[in-house]
Design a protein around this motif. Structure first.
Motif, PDB file in Angstrom:
ATOM      1  N   VAL A  45       0.850  -1.194   0.000  1.00  0.00           N
ATOM      2  CA  VAL A  45       0.000   0.000   0.000  1.00  0.00           C
ATOM      3  C   VAL A  45       0.885   1.242   0.000  1.00  0.00           C
ATOM      4  CG1 VAL A  45      -1.840   1.250   1.196  1.00  0.00           C
ATOM      5  CG2 VAL A  45      -1.745  -1.260   1.328  1.00  0.00           C
ATOM      6  N   ASP A  46       0.627   2.166  -0.905  1.00  0.00           N
ATOM      7  CA  ASP A  46       1.345   3.429  -0.954  1.00  0.00           C
ATOM      8  C   ASP A  46       0.484   4.414  -1.721  1.00  0.00           C
ATOM      9  OD1 ASP A  46       4.634   4.024  -0.419  1.00  0.00           O
ATOM     10  OD2 ASP A  46       3.588   5.499  -1.651  1.00  0.00           O
ATOM     11  N   ASP A  87     -10.960   4.054   1.067  1.00  0.00           N
ATOM     12  CA  ASP A  87     -10.567   3.307   2.266  1.00  0.00           C
ATOM     13  C   ASP A  87      -9.603   2.199   1.867  1.00  0.00           C
ATOM     14  OD1 ASP A  87     -10.330   1.781   4.558  1.00  0.00           O
ATOM     15  OD2 ASP A  87     -12.469   1.850   5.053  1.00  0.00           O
ATOM     16  N   PRO A  88      -8.286   2.451   1.929  1.00  0.00           N
ATOM     17  CA  PRO A  88      -7.335   1.425   1.488  1.00  0.00           C
ATOM     18  C   PRO A  88      -7.404   0.145   2.309  1.00  0.00           C
ATOM     19  CG  PRO A  88      -6.192   3.288   2.508  1.00  0.00           C
ATOM     20  CD  PRO A  88      -7.604   3.699   2.299  1.00  0.00           C
ATOM     21  N   ARG A 128      -8.973  -5.747   2.621  1.00  0.00           N
ATOM     22  CA  ARG A 128      -9.869  -6.810   3.094  1.00  0.00           C
ATOM     23  C   ARG A 128     -10.673  -7.391   1.931  1.00  0.00           C
ATOM     24  NH1 ARG A 128     -10.899  -2.881   6.984  1.00  0.00           N
ATOM     25  NH2 ARG A 128     -13.029  -2.618   6.157  1.00  0.00           N
ATOM     26  N   GLU A 129     -11.060  -6.533   0.980  1.00  0.00           N
ATOM     27  CA  GLU A 129     -11.797  -7.004  -0.190  1.00  0.00           C
ATOM     28  C   GLU A 129     -10.936  -7.965  -1.013  1.00  0.00           C
ATOM     29  OE1 GLU A 129     -13.369  -5.073  -4.408  1.00  0.00           O
ATOM     30  OE2 GLU A 129     -13.224  -3.793  -2.636  1.00  0.00           O
ATOM     31  N   LEU A 130      -9.644  -7.642  -1.148  1.00  0.00           N
ATOM     32  CA  LEU A 130      -8.746  -8.469  -1.953  1.00  0.00           C
ATOM     33  C   LEU A 130      -8.387  -9.770  -1.268  1.00  0.00           C
ATOM     34  CD1 LEU A 130      -6.283  -5.679  -3.165  1.00  0.00           C
ATOM     35  CD2 LEU A 130      -7.852  -6.976  -4.623  1.00  0.00           C
ATOM     36  N   GLY A 148      -2.947  -0.097   8.511  1.00  0.00           N
ATOM     37  CA  GLY A 148      -2.439  -1.424   8.823  1.00  0.00           C
ATOM     38  C   GLY A 148      -3.346  -2.181   9.760  1.00  0.00           C
ATOM     39  N   VAL A 149      -3.741  -1.565  10.866  1.00  0.00           N
ATOM     40  CA  VAL A 149      -4.597  -2.230  11.850  1.00  0.00           C
ATOM     41  C   VAL A 149      -5.952  -2.574  11.236  1.00  0.00           C
ATOM     42  CG1 VAL A 149      -5.808  -1.944  14.044  1.00  0.00           C
ATOM     43  CG2 VAL A 149      -3.426  -1.192  13.829  1.00  0.00           C
ATOM     44  N   ASP A 150      -6.537  -1.646  10.490  1.00  0.00           N
ATOM     45  CA  ASP A 150      -7.864  -1.870   9.907  1.00  0.00           C
ATOM     46  C   ASP A 150      -7.860  -2.926   8.811  1.00  0.00           C
ATOM     47  OD1 ASP A 150      -8.962  -0.016  11.597  1.00  0.00           O
ATOM     48  OD2 ASP A 150      -9.146   1.574  10.098  1.00  0.00           O
TER      49      ASP A 150
END
Length: 376
Positions: free
Chosen positions: A216-217, A242-243, A248-250, A270-272
């Protein structure tokens, strides 16, 4: 040659060129300083290469006062070195002149309770290379390693100087966080938030440990590099609302997340992104915006049985495990090197980090002679 810079031929005996923090936030100076000599338990190392790290940028900016960790002015920066031992103190038993070594940035005393339990990266009497007043750094022609029997790590001949400097604090931090702290293994899903040097190292290490990786970036080029380093998915955080939800979707949720940058936004992402029972490992240090304080969803941590852990550096006794990953080609630190530069280029390259205008890892490989910059 810019004012204040010296070629090696201009130096008086006992002097060397080095990058010095004169004022926080002001241009770093490249000037002549006194060359080190070894303490009885120390060695002096001639620098072959030294990585340029975002922690150097934090030091230059004067960050860290909120945890009594502000780097004092007058310091020689640089904490990701490799070099050849040239002088040896009288009490050193295991290191000899001519040895090629790498050095962890956290210089342990070897005797405190943390050291005796094997956690030398959390030494209670530690000083940090290039950050503490007793440990001038390695953006210099030579640098001193105190307590060399504890802190100087023999480097296998097969690993190049550029690769070793790239291991620096980036790969060792990523390896310790993922292997020792999070116990990443085959079948795990790992979210890496922030694809700078530590983040891209974490992509490689997680892949080598058998995990699937989401990188993620907010920048396209680091995400392209992450893809080339083995990431299974990439998420452009600037292109989605919402990254973490996209992760979570992936994946259905990650088993492990790593914040490799250090901000409220990246830590929360990261936590989410975690599935129930997941572990978030914080390795990125915060800046002026957060000053060490990040709000996290603690009710979710409780309800989902999440773990939030910190990780800093790596004990020298674990270097051989990382060297083996390099030797077998499972990680390739040199693949992250996008530029090699001369010592005189360091002030400009650290300043470029203010606008996130660096990609991958940059390494100093020229320590004498005239200033020059050349792309790898």
């Amino acid at each position: 040659m810019p004012p204040g810079e010296l070629s090696s031929g201009d130096l008086s005996p006992g002097e060397m060129r080095a990058v010095v923090l004169e004022e926080h936030g002001e241009p770093l100076a490249v000037r002549d300083v006194a060359a080190p000599s070894p303490d009885p338990d120390g060695v002096v190392v001639e620098t072959e290469a030294c990585g340029i790290c975002r922690s150097d940028w934090h030091a230059w900016q004067g960050h860290g006062d909120w945890v009594d960790d502000r780097v004092p002015t007058g310091m020689i920066l640089g904490h990701e070195p490799v070099g050849v031992v040239r002088e040896v103190g009288a009490d050193v038993a295991t290191v000899a002149a001519g040895d090629r070594v790498v050095v962890p940035f956290n210089l342990a005393d070897g005797v405190c309770p943390a050291c005796r339990s094997g956690r030398t990266n959390y030494c209670e009497g530690a000083t940090a290379l290039g950050f503490g007043p007793d440990a001038p750094g390695a953006f210099a022609e030579r640098f001193h390693v105190p307590r060399a029997d504890v802190n100087a790590v023999a480097l296998p001949e097969a690993i190049s100087s550029v690769a070793a400097a790239s291991l620096g604090c980036r790969f060792v931090t990523a390896f310790e966080a993922l292997d020792a702290v999070a116990d990443v293994g085959g079948g795990d899903v790992v979210t890496v938030v922030g694809c700078g040097g530590v983040g891209l190292s974490a992509v490689q290490v997680a892949t080598a440990l058998g995990a699937s990786v989401v990188a993620v970036d907010v920048r396209e080029e680091p995400l392209e590099m992450a893809d080339g380093m083995g990431a299974d998915w990439t998420v452009d955080a600037s292109a989605v609302d919402d990254p973490a939800a996209r992760v979570r979707e992936l994946t259905g949720g990650a088993d492990v997340s790593v914040d490799a940058l250090g901000s409220s936004e990246t830590a929360r992402t990261g936590v989410d992104s975690l599935a129930s029972g997941g572990t978030h490992v914080q390795v990125g240090l915060t800046g002026d915006d957060d000053r060490g304080e990040i709000a996290l969803p603690m009710d979710t941590v409780v309800q989902d049985g999440l773990t939030v852990a910190g990780s800093r550096g790596m004990p020298p006794v674990r270097y051989d495990a990382l060297f083996e990953l390099v030797r077998t080609g499972r990680v390739d630190p040199e693949a992250l090197v996008t530029r090699t530069v001369a010592l005189g280029d360091v002030p400009d390259r650290i300043a470029a980090m203010s606008e996130f205008d660096t990609v991958g890892i940059e390494v100093v490989t020229e320590f004498g002679g005239d200033r020059s910059e050349h792309a790898k």
